[in-house]
Structure formats: C-alpha cells, structure tokens
Design an enzyme around this catalytic site. Sequence first.
Site, PDB file in Angstrom:
ATOM      1  N   SER A 176       0.815  -1.225   0.000  1.00  0.00           N
ATOM      2  CA  SER A 176       0.000   0.000   0.000  1.00  0.00           C
ATOM      3  C   SER A 176       0.843   1.267   0.000  1.00  0.00           C
ATOM      4  O   SER A 176       0.421   2.308   0.502  1.00  0.00           O
ATOM      5  CB  SER A 176      -0.958   0.035   1.198  1.00  0.00           C
ATOM      6  OG  SER A 176      -1.726  -1.138   1.217  1.00  0.00           O
ATOM      7  N   ARG A 177       2.030   1.151  -0.499  1.00  0.00           N
ATOM      8  CA  ARG A 177       2.935   2.307  -0.642  1.00  0.00           C
ATOM      9  C   ARG A 177       3.379   2.895   0.705  1.00  0.00           C
ATOM     10  O   ARG A 177       3.834   4.029   0.765  1.00  0.00           O
ATOM     11  CB  ARG A 177       2.287   3.420  -1.496  1.00  0.00           C
ATOM     12  CG  ARG A 177       1.823   2.981  -2.890  1.00  0.00           C
ATOM     13  CD  ARG A 177       2.951   2.362  -3.672  1.00  0.00           C
ATOM     14  NE  ARG A 177       2.636   2.183  -5.095  1.00  0.00           N
ATOM     15  CZ  ARG A 177       2.814   1.049  -5.766  1.00  0.00           C
ATOM     16  NH1 ARG A 177       3.278  -0.029  -5.165  1.00  0.00           N
ATOM     17  NH2 ARG A 177       2.547   0.989  -7.054  1.00  0.00           N
ATOM     18  N   LEU A 178       3.199   2.106   1.767  1.00  0.00           N
ATOM     19  CA  LEU A 178       3.655   2.578   3.079  1.00  0.00           C
ATOM     20  C   LEU A 178       5.068   2.057   3.304  1.00  0.00           C
ATOM     21  O   LEU A 178       5.320   1.148   4.104  1.00  0.00           O
ATOM     22  CB  LEU A 178       2.703   2.093   4.177  1.00  0.00           C
ATOM     23  CG  LEU A 178       1.285   2.635   4.041  1.00  0.00           C
ATOM     24  CD1 LEU A 178       0.358   2.029   5.088  1.00  0.00           C
ATOM     25  CD2 LEU A 178       1.281   4.159   4.173  1.00  0.00           C
TER      26      LEU A 178
END
Length: 565
Positions: free
Chosen positions: A519-521
Amino acid sequence: MRMLRPKALRSMSSSLSQSIKLLIPHSTATVIEAADTAASLRVPRRATPSHSSLPLSIFGRRAYSSLSQCPPSRRCFSLGVKMGEESISYLTQKEAAEIDEILMGSLGFSVDQLMELAGLSVAASIAEVYNSKDNGRIIVLCGPGNNGGDGLVAARHLYHFGYRPFICYPKRTAKPLYSGLVTQLESLSIPFLLVEDLPQNLSDRFDIIVDAMFGFSFHGAPRPPFDDLIQRIALLNDIEKNTRSSPAVISVDIPSGWHVEEGDINGEGIKPDMLVSLTAPKLCARKFAGPHHFLGGRFVPPSIKDKFGLRLPAYPGTSMCVRIGKTPTVNISALRENYVSPELLENQVLADPTDQFCKWFDEAVAAGLREPNAMALSTSSKVGKISSRMVLLKGVDKQGFVWYTNYGSRKAQDLSENPFAALLFHWNSLNRQVRVEGSVERVSFEESEKYFHSRPLGSQLGAIVSKQSTPLSGREVLHEAYRELEAKYADGSVIPKPDYWGGYRLKPILFEFWQGQTSRLHDRLQYSLREVEGRHSWHIDLAVNVASIKGLNNTTSDLHFISSL
Ligand SMILES: NC(=O)C1=CN([C@@H]2O[C@H](COP(=O)(O)OP(=O)(O)OC[C@H]3O[C@@H](n4cnc5c(N)ncnc54)[C@H](OP(=O)(O)O)[C@@H]3O)[C@@H](O)[C@H]2O)[C@H](O)CC1
Ligand SMILES: Cc1cc2nc3c(=O)[nH]c(=O)nc-3n(C[C@H](O)[C@H](O)[C@H](O)COP(=O)(O)O)c2cc1C
Ligand SMILES: Cc1ncc(COP(=O)(O)O)c(C=O)c1O
Ligand SMILES: [K+]
C-alpha cells in the site's frame, strides 16, 4: 577500500554507443535493425508484467490489427510487418519440410539437436514475456510429431527456469528420442496428466497453455483427442477472452488446427497470445494477430538462408529467440507492483550507513542482480541545470563512493562548477532503493591509473578514443580511431591512461535506505551527518510514507515522518 571487481565483459561497443547514439541520425530501418530495436526494448524478465495482471487493452488481441499483405518475393512469401520498410520471409508447408530435410540430410544435423534448440527457444521466448512468479503453472499439450517433441523439450527448460510445467501427451511416439524426453521429465517429477484428468476449465489450474500439438506437417481436420483439446483452447478465447483469469496461450510453430498456409480458415480456431515460429515463420503466421510473435531455432546456416532467400531478423547477442514485429504497447498507468518485503527497522540497521550500504550491496549480489553497482548519478551545473546518467560504482568505503569517467564530459563539467552530486541505486527485485548525497572530488592520479589498467584492453582504448559528450561526425570516425589504436598497441605495450579520464569520489553527507512495502507505506531510513559538540556522527531518521506526524523521539533515532506517496 572495498573494490568492486571490474566487469570484464562490458563491451567496448556498448560503452561507446552511450555517447554517440543521440548524436547520430537514424539510418533507414532494415529488418535486422528493426528487430534489434524491438529486442533491445524488451523489459527485463523479472520486471516483465504478468499477462494476467495487466488490463485487457494491453494483451488483448483485439488491440492489434492484422498484418497487411505484401507481394511475394523470391522463393519465399514475404510481408510488410510493422518493423520498418523491409519485410521478413514466410515459408510454404513444402519449403518448411524441405528445409527440415536438408538440415537433417546434407547439413548433418540430427533431429534431437534441432528439437533441443527449438524447445529451448520456445522456453526462452515464454520467459521473455511471462515471468515464472505470476505465470508458473504451465500445461504443455504435446502432439504425436516433432512439434510435440519441441513441447517436451520446452517443458524441461521451463522447469529449470523456475516454472511448474505439467504435460499432457496423449499419443506417445514409440521412438527412443521421445521416450528419452519423457524419462527426463519424469525424473524431474513433472506430472503427466491424462486428457480425462485435465480440468474442464483449464483456466482454473493453469496460467499458461503451451500448444505443441501440431506443427508444419498438420493436414486435414484434427482427429481425437486433439480435436477436443483444440476446441477447448479456442473456447477459452471466446468465453474468457481477455479476462484476468484467462491463461496465456503459446503456440509452437503453428497454432494447432490452423492450416499451415491459410491460417485459421473458419475463424473458430485457437487465437494464441504468443506464436513462436521455428526456423522461419510459416505462411499462416501472417494471420497471427496476437501481441507476441517470436522467432526461434537459431541454427539456420547461411546456405539455407541463401537457397530459400530467407530474410529473417538477427538474434540479439546470445539470445535463443528474437521478437518479430512490434513490441506491444502497454497501458502505462496500469503498470504497478505491490511491494512485499521484510520491515526495515531503525533499531536493526547498522549504525554506520556505509556498513549498511555494503550489507545491502552484498545481498543484491547474492540475489543475483545484474549490475547491482549500476547507479544513477545526478549533477547540476552552476545555474542549477540538473542532469542524470548511469555510471558504475567501482569502489566504496568510509571515504566515499568511486566511479570513473571522462573528465571532459558533461558530468565532469557540472562537477567542476558544482561539486555536489546524488547517487541512486535501485535494486528492483529486492524492492530496495538507496540514495546517497554528498560532495565530490577527483581521485588521485595513481588511483585512476591503477584502475585504468585493470580494465579490459578494449575499454582502455575506448576511453582514449571516446571524447565523451562531444558530438561526432559519424560512428565510423570513432571506430577508425579505435582500430588505429588497436594496431598501435598490438605489440602488448602498456596503454597510457589519458589525462582526460579518471575517477571521482563522492563523500556522503546523507543516505536513504528505502524498502518497498504494501500500500505504498514504505520504510525509509535516512542517515544524515550531524555535528554535535564538534564531532560528526550519523543520525537515523525514520521517514515513512504517511502524512506528516512530528515530534516523535526515541533514544536511538530522531523520528519524523515524510509523505512521499
Ligand atoms: N527444421 C525445423 O523447422 C524443425 C522443426 N521442428 C518441429 O517439428 C515440427 C514438424 O514436425 P513433424 O513431425 O513433421 O510434424 P507435426 O509435429 O506437425 O506432427 C505430425 C504428426 O501429426 C499427425 N497429424 C497430422 N495431421 C493430423 C490431424 N489432422 N489430426 C491428427 N493428427 C495429425 C501426423 O500423423 P499422420 O498420420 O496424419 O501423418 C504426425 O503423426 C515443426 O512444426 C516444428 O515444431 C523440430 O523440432 C526442430 C526442427
Ligand atoms: C549501466 C550503465 C553504466 C554506465 N557506466 C558508466 C561509467 O561508469 N562511466 C561513464 O563515464 N559512463 C558510464 N555510462 C554511460 C553514461 O550513462 C553516460 O552516457 C556517459 O557517461 C555520458 O554522460 P554525460 O554526457 O552526462 O557526462 C554507463 C551507462 C550505463 C547504462
Ligand atoms: C562510457 C563508460 N565508461 C566507463 C564505464 C565503466 O566501465 P568499466 O567497468 O570497464 O570501468 C562504462 C560502463 O558502462 C561506460 O559506459
Ligand atoms: K503447435
């Protein structure tokens, strides 16, 4: 200093071409050049998007118009495919059989040899487009003749490439060649499935279907059990065409059931996503409208090419296959990977960023990455005009990061005006990126000279003839100068390092280690050099991709959060 061993095989031509390519206008495209271009545009295997994870517009055959027909030329039929003004040759059924006979007659090949090379090129073509991670489950449907044999060989190579092949081989040929191939596959525990055991819906179990049922000796209408198998694959086209779950269909030499010259006569046959033509495409391949057409069977000697007037694309480098025609266009906005990695924790990294870099570098090497020492170098002119290019890291220690280049190049000019630069490593398959920023200075003459003489002789000569970043009047000028120097030093005398070639060392003041997460974290750890009470030490900042949250502190790190979504 930790030296990175010079990579002996980087050829002189590739290093030179970097600086001239942009400066020389393209010559008229020929078949060979166009094919080479297509091949050179291929996405590296690991990064290749999977067939099933891309939207329909990318791989859907409707997105590709049929090829238009051209007048026949010489003995072979030819067609203007979308690869420049020239065209490639297509064989009639008779010509294909004739070539086969000559190869295995006067030219001394055995069928085993040709089949091995044919099967290997099928496996290599598949691996060019479909990665084993997302497309591992393959069913190879083998027919009674040599096309089926190609399928058996391809399955073995695919296994060794990391795929999970299954075989369906309903009409076995009682010849030692074929029973040997079966034994080899059985010894690898590759399952053989009966036709009755195949799931009715092939999409449930397989990512890829390899159609190795019939090749250029096919005639008439398919007989059982192949009629049913062919129909099931054809139905996939209709029912699940272009859906995410639809397996990719790869036909070996001829889409089975197609007329060898006329193609899919009633329009109800297999519509493969990939066709791997062997030796040369047969006439039916003109009707192939899928996105991936490859040529394999890199064994055609010039005598055959001349006799049949074959115009075929050149194979790039040592590749066993070459793409024919245009590389499919992709929907760029839909290209994305979800990164899944172990966490990068600030209390687990090494205190010194150079040590941490070396740890990650070793892991990149251990993971088998190609040129993990390739890094983007960004420099800026005195007016702030920034430029980037790739260079190879040649050494790293606490003093800094070293690379070599031409002191007359644009990057050198920039560095003379602004001695600060940024380096960027991207280790794609590890979901890792490292940024390094700092000040740059030239390495000593002795260091440059020592490194210069460790390079392959061709690269030493290349460094002398290449006036990097300077426009050339033509490629030939460079090659001529190279040949002259080659002759001059043919006696083995030492090639002196030119004054205008040498190394630079970037002394870091900032590192960022980036580990991609879902999730692009992502995890981002920044090391910055700080002065506390007159002493310099590295501080670690945690930077994750969520909106700015300030004021978090702990004993080991100053924590702040940066958004970079
Ligand atoms: N030099 C090269 O190009 C090489 C090509 N290779 C591969 O070999 C095939 C051609 O192989 P070949 O064995 O000549 O033919 P096929 O694989 O197409 O199969 C012939 C068998 O299929 C039977 N057949 C034919 N038509 C039908 C049908 N309508 N229904 C069922 N069965 C059919 C045929 O039986 P017949 O009794 O009808 O004769 C044969 O048993 C080529 O395409 C490449 O894939 C080599 O591997 C490398 C060199
Ligand atoms: C993977 C890769 C590695 C490269 N390594 C170097 C290198 O170590 N030194 C170099 O001068 N150029 C290298 N080049 C060529 C540079 O990217 C660039 O084309 C050249 O140095 C001229 O850059 P400039 O005009 O911006 O100075 C490499 C290119 C690639 C793609
Ligand atoms: C122009 C140029 N110079 C130098 C290098 C680095 O080559 P080597 O590994 O031989 O030092 C490269 C590598 O691509 C290059 O393209
Ligand atoms: K086939």
